[in-house]
Design a protein around this motif. Structure first.
Motif, PDB file in Angstrom:
ATOM      1  N   UNK A  31      19.068   9.312  -5.191  1.00  0.00           N
ATOM      2  CA  UNK A  31      19.280   8.302  -6.240  1.00  0.00           C
ATOM      3  C   UNK A  31      18.498   8.663  -7.501  1.00  0.00           C
ATOM      4  N   UNK A  32      17.258   9.088  -7.324  1.00  0.00           N
ATOM      5  CA  UNK A  32      16.444   9.460  -8.483  1.00  0.00           C
ATOM      6  C   UNK A  32      17.027  10.672  -9.201  1.00  0.00           C
ATOM      7  N   UNK A  44      19.291  12.745 -14.003  1.00  0.00           N
ATOM      8  CA  UNK A  44      20.365  13.544 -14.592  1.00  0.00           C
ATOM      9  C   UNK A  44      21.027  12.779 -15.731  1.00  0.00           C
ATOM     10  N   UNK A  45      21.234  11.473 -15.515  1.00  0.00           N
ATOM     11  CA  UNK A  45      21.826  10.639 -16.565  1.00  0.00           C
ATOM     12  C   UNK A  45      20.883  10.534 -17.767  1.00  0.00           C
ATOM     13  N   UNK A  46      19.583  10.388 -17.500  1.00  0.00           N
ATOM     14  CA  UNK A  46      18.614  10.309 -18.601  1.00  0.00           C
ATOM     15  C   UNK A  46      18.583  11.607 -19.396  1.00  0.00           C
ATOM     16  N   UNK A  83      19.569  12.366 -23.551  1.00  0.00           N
ATOM     17  CA  UNK A  83      18.737  13.005 -24.566  1.00  0.00           C
ATOM     18  C   UNK A  83      19.466  14.133 -25.281  1.00  0.00           C
ATOM     19  N   UNK A  84      20.557  14.620 -24.686  1.00  0.00           N
ATOM     20  CA  UNK A  84      21.320  15.683 -25.314  1.00  0.00           C
ATOM     21  C   UNK A  84      20.623  17.032 -25.216  1.00  0.00           C
ATOM     22  N   UNK A 135      10.070  13.779 -23.979  1.00  0.00           N
ATOM     23  CA  UNK A 135      10.718  13.089 -22.869  1.00  0.00           C
ATOM     24  C   UNK A 135      11.792  13.960 -22.229  1.00  0.00           C
ATOM     25  N   UNK A 136      12.529  14.718 -23.045  1.00  0.00           N
ATOM     26  CA  UNK A 136      13.543  15.612 -22.477  1.00  0.00           C
ATOM     27  C   UNK A 136      12.887  16.651 -21.568  1.00  0.00           C
ATOM     28  N   UNK A 137      11.751  17.208 -22.031  1.00  0.00           N
ATOM     29  CA  UNK A 137      11.046  18.200 -21.214  1.00  0.00           C
ATOM     30  C   UNK A 137      10.542  17.590 -19.912  1.00  0.00           C
TER      31      UNK A 137
END
Length: 685
Positions: free
Chosen positions: A333-334, A339-341, A345-346, A658-660
């Motif tokens: 689930x995580x 993956x969605x997050x 972020x692109x 945050x992306x990293x």
């Protein structure tokens, strides 16, 4: 399904604890443990013997010693069973055979050793150095004067003498602050302990000395708070050899005083004299068994440090087995969530021109869709976009116009004054048309203010749509603060330019109505018909002469003092005489007033209906539709400039960081999922 007693099953069960250790290491690489892993948490009051219990499980002295609070940071201790050095050397030379997928650990020429997470690639073969490193690392974070810190120290010990275990040693429960400790040290320690034992996947190893009343045990009290049924709690009664003469702990060990579901195990700790004389743990273990045989012969096989180690390993393995299905689900689930997050972020910008056009086009599309009501993110808490504009037109603006009284602010005296002013020095035989136009224009003018207010409300809603699109529809836009601010500025500027044009057109609508009073309008009632209707209502039974005399007499009787005949010998300046505020109207005056009122009301309703219909059309054409049609071209024209591309598409530091972090966490979750998948489920649950 394998038998639970067969070697294959036992071998696979023994791999569970190393698997959890690998998972813990994976999540530590990203600096967070988003998944609550199974582990054993050691809880006890200060000087209850926790450190001695842990050292007996390891078989070596490696924990700091001293008076007062010694353990001042959580110590996450991973015990890894390895083959003896001789066997490992044979495996390295190709002469030995690996058993149970043992790792040879090439390059390590020691029988036992330890490693710290904060000391990467450094191997400690001297356990005194391990103790000093724990003290140094504790002082670095907690200070040198008894301060505590919730930041854990991660230590892994490899030895052929240990069983695979994962334990967490926590600071002892203390009551009185010493040194640099704050006044609420007791509350801080308890909060730290609760943060570990509240993990539903943890086992609680409560340590309580035998020479104190078990009913007052702080360790059991905290364990009961998070584990009221005792399904996760194992009690260790330490210092059996220090009980008063003539007493024993038999009733306690048998669970007759306070029952503990996972069991109660008694141990004998090394005394301070044994530590000072450096008595080996092997000798201490032999003495412990001898003591148990003498004083607790019926429980000797189910007590002592060796039995405790085996019990903890068995309990932890079975607990991991029970937790694995939920653990696997949690990791899956995580992984989907991160993956969605990461997708939100692109990707880092490579083609600035294409990225800018894509974002601008999407924003313009979302803006128009919000007005049309076809946006993906539709609010349910309040009206927004086109729905709110519709509400402004038909509810707010429409009701405001309907609430305007056609004759509001217009008194009979105003009407009579207008009639007289329109006739000049001559008495009027008929109701003058000029007075009607003068009065009806005054009433029509009242429609301008709510019409302009309607334009203002729609303009405000178009401004709100900008924020709505920025917050919900175009998540990628939030990556670039400068581009976001520039888009808001361009759209706001476009709305600001269109606002005075729209206001001017709405003002012209009212001015057009004031420019020509069309008394030939198909819906306008003919003045002659109105006059005839009023005359018929005022018809009286008296003949014409009497009615004329009564009017004449009435006018004389009701004439205001300012218009009465002056008495003889009295000089009066007629220009200084006050105009009467109110008086009784004659029948003719009443007729003229009613005729004018009916005509004003009729024509005002015609104009109000026209304004109510034409103002929304004007606002839509000159403001809403114009913005929809020209928004994208305006954005491209203002922002798509080569000197601005690099500047506008600079990501915020928070987004890049945050992306990293999310990418690292996603990679850790993928590794964790692979580790869990290595376990063959059919053999375990």
């Amino acid at each position: 399904m394998l038998c639970t007693k067969c070697p294959q099953f036992i071998g696979r069960m023994e791999t569970l604890i190393p698997t959890i250790n690998r998972l813990q290491e994976v999540f530590l690489t990203v600096g967070a443990e988003v998944v609550q892993l199974p582990q054993i948490v050691v809880v006890g009051s200060q000087s209850s013997g926790k450190s001695s219990v842990l050292e007996s499980l390891v078989g070596r002295d490696f924990l700091p010693r001293g008076s007062g609070i010694v353990t001042r940071r959580p110590l996450v201790l991973q015990l890894v069973h390895v083959a003896p050095l001789e066997e490992r050397l044979k495996i390295e030379n190709g002469n030995g055979v690996k058993q149970n997928a043992q790792i040879s650990y090439p390059g390590v020429k020691a029988e036992e050793w330890g490693t710290f997470l904060h000391c990467k690639n450094q191997i400690f073969t001297d356990f005194q150095e391990i103790r000093r490193e724990i003290e140094t690392e504790t002082d670095r974070s907690s200070g040198e004067n008894k301060g505590i810190s919730p930041e854990p120290i991660y230590l892994k010990i490899f030895s052929p003498k240990v069983l695979n275990l994962t334990l967490v040693d926590l600071p002892g429960i203390t009551k009185v602050p010493v040194g640099d400790q704050p006044e609420d040290i007791e509350a801080q320690v308890q909060e730290m302990i609760l943060s570990f034992i509240s993990n539903p996947n943890s086992l609680i190893l409560a340590v309580s000395p035998a020479n104190s009343d078990l009913a007052t045990s702080d360790a059991l009290k905290l364990a009961r708070e998070v584990d009221p049924d005792g399904r996760r709690t194992l009690l260790v009664v330490s210092k059996l050899d220090l009980m008063d003469a003539g007493t024993d702990a038999l009733e306690v060990l048998l669970g007759r005083v306070i029952p503990v579901r996972l069991g109660i195990i008694g141990v004998v700790n090394r005394s301070q004299h044994d530590i000072n004389t450096q008595k080996s743990l092997e000798d201490s273990t032999r003495d412990e068994q001898a003591f148990l045989q003498r004083h607790y012969p019926s429980l000797a096989s189910r007590a002592g440090s060796r039995y405790l180690a085996k019990t903890l390993s068995r309990l932890l393995m079975h607990h991991i087995r029970d937790c694995l299905p939920e653990l696997k689900t949690r990791v899956t689930v995580l992984s989907a969530q991160y993956q969605a997050r990461l997708h939100s972020y692109g990707q880092p910008v490579e083609d600035h021109s294409a990225t800018l056009l894509q974002i601008v086009t999407k924003f313009a599309s979302d803006y128009c869709n919000t007005i049309e009501g076809t946006a993906r993110h539709i609010q349910t808490s309040e009206l927004c976009g086109g729905a709110r504009i519709c509400y402004i037109f038909h509810e707010t603006f429409g009701r405001t116009l309907q609430s305007i009284d056609p004759l509001g602010g217009l008194t009979e005296l105003d009407i009579l004054t207008a009639i007289r002013n329109a006739t000049g020095p001559r008495p009027a035989l008929f109701v003058p048309e000029v007075s009607f136009e003068l009065l009806v224009k005054r009433q029509i003018k009242r429609l301008e203010e709510p019409s302009l207010r309607c334009v203002e409300l729609v303009h405000e809603e178009l401004q709100r749509i900008i924020q709505h699109c920025s917050s919900f529809s175009t998540q990628e836009l939030l990556r670039f603060p400068k581009l976001h601010d520039s888009i808001v500025e361009v759209v706001t500027g476009l709305l600001r330019k269109r606002l005075p044009i729209t206001n001017e057109m709405v003002h012209n609508l009212v001015a057009i109505e004031l420019a020509y009073i069309n008394t030939k309008h198909p819906d306008f009632t003919d003045a002659a018909q109105v006059s005839a209707s009023v005359n018929s209502q005022q018809a009286e039974a008296l003949d014409g002469g009497k009615r004329w005399k009564n009017e004449k007499t009435g006018e004389e009787k009701t004439l205001a003092p300012g218009f009465s005949s002056p008495s003889k010998g009295q000089a009066i300046n007629l220009l200084d005489t006050a105009v009467p505020v109110s008086r009784k109207l004659s029948a003719r005056e009443q007729r003229d007033c009613e005729v004018i009122q009916r005509l004003i009301k009729c024509y005002f309703l015609i104009v109000r209906k026209s304004i109510q219909d034409s103002v929304p059309k004007t606002v839509m054409h000159f403001l809403v539709n114009f913005v929809k049609e020209h928004l994208q071209s305006e954005l491209v024209g203002q922002l798509y400039k080569q000197p601005l591309l690099q500047e506008l598409l600079i990501e915020s530091q928070d987004t890049a960081q945050q992306r990293t972090e999310v990418a690292q966490m996603l990679e850790a979750l993928k590794k964790a999922n692979n580790i869990i998948s290595e376990i063959r489920e059919t053999h375990l649950w």
